[in-house]
Design an enzyme around this catalytic site. Structure first.
Site, PDB file in Angstrom:
ATOM      1  N   LEU A  64      10.981  52.372  40.053  1.00  0.00           N
ATOM      2  CA  LEU A  64      11.159  51.955  38.703  1.00  0.00           C
ATOM      3  C   LEU A  64      10.214  52.331  37.887  1.00  0.00           C
ATOM      4  CD1 LEU A  64      11.698  47.909  39.722  1.00  0.00           C
ATOM      5  CD2 LEU A  64      13.298  49.433  38.983  1.00  0.00           C
ATOM      6  N   ASP A  65      10.303  52.631  36.924  1.00  0.00           N
ATOM      7  CA  ASP A  65       9.472  52.931  35.823  1.00  0.00           C
ATOM      8  C   ASP A  65       8.196  52.134  35.838  1.00  0.00           C
ATOM      9  OD1 ASP A  65      11.253  54.833  35.114  1.00  0.00           O
ATOM     10  OD2 ASP A  65      11.476  53.741  33.049  1.00  0.00           O
ATOM     11  N   ARG A  66       7.051  52.451  35.468  1.00  0.00           N
ATOM     12  CA  ARG A  66       5.637  51.973  35.595  1.00  0.00           C
ATOM     13  C   ARG A  66       5.905  50.500  34.874  1.00  0.00           C
ATOM     14  NH1 ARG A  66      -0.233  52.976  35.332  1.00  0.00           N
ATOM     15  NH2 ARG A  66       0.303  54.964  35.544  1.00  0.00           N
TER      16      ARG A  66
END
Length: 233
Positions: A64-66
């Site tokens: 998942l993106d940051r």
């Protein structure tokens, strides 16, 4: 800074093969290139407390993106990671995201079918819609709206980097808080990305029902979701 104890407290699901945690927004899942690091630790440094008796810490089954919160799947050992890798690669994992966007879609549901390509620049990179890119498809529907903002459920059929963010922005509905694909519009509404991995369903065992896990709405998204019609569960 997030602690191992805080990550353990965010455990949503556990069995002998896998774990699902509610990843907090703002925490990178692994260390990126030095030029992309924003300081602080990353999730891979915090997983030792999730061994639950096994000799090794679990590992990421996907990413998942940051700044995206919500359901993140971890494999507990090599056999589990191999099986999860097959499921994700073949598109058998059903992922449901919630987003708050700036904009008012003209219909209540649809499909975005636009290929995506990584554009490298001198000062960084971003994903763009490009006919020569990889096939990328996202199904979406509006769950609520208030005229200016809309609460959207997105179901990506493919798993490209930043797919939902780029696809929604390409329609003229950038995600609130997106400083890359919504700069000057969506990032002025809130500094926090309003994208949440709400639910994930995995048909892990062939002779058992799929495992479905849901992550609670993060605190930073409550106000704008409520403005779009969301009611606390």
């Amino acid at each position: 800074m997030t602690t191992p104890e805080e990550i353990a407290a965010r455990l949503l699901y556990r069995d002998g093969m896998m774990l699902v945690i509610d990843k907090p927004a703002g925490l990178a899942v692994h260390a990126g290139p030095p030029k992309d690091r924003q300081g602080g630790g990353h999730l891979m440094d915090l997983l030792d407390g999730l061994r639950f008796g096994l000799p090794r810490a679990p590992e990421l089954a996907h990413r998942l993106d940051r700044d995206t919160s919500g359901c993140l799947v971890l494999g507990r050992h090599r056999k589990a990671l191999a099986r999860l890798g097959e499921l994700f690669a073949s598109g058998q994992v059903e992922k449901v995201y919630w987003a708050v966007v700036v904009g008012d879609p003209p219909t209540d549901a649809g499909t975005i079918d636009k290929p995506l390509k990584k554009l490298e620049k001198r000062h960084g990179w971003r994903m763009i819609v490009d006919a020569g890119g990889q096939p990328s498809v996202t199904d979406w529907r509006v769950l609520g709206r208030n005229g200016r903002l809309s609460w959207i459920e997105a179901r990506p059929r493919t798993g490209r980097t930043h797919q939902i963010r780029v696809h929604l922005a390409s329609q003229g509905w950038p995600i609130v808080g997106d400083s890359v694909y919504g700069r000057g519009t969506a990032d002025l509404v809130s500094p926090h990305l309003h994208l949440h991995a709400r639910q994930i369903t995995m048909p892990f065992a062939k002779n058992k029902p799929p495992v479905t896990v849901q992550a609670p709405v993060p605190t930073h998204m409550h106000a704008l979701l409520t403005a779009c019609g969301y009611q606390e569960e």
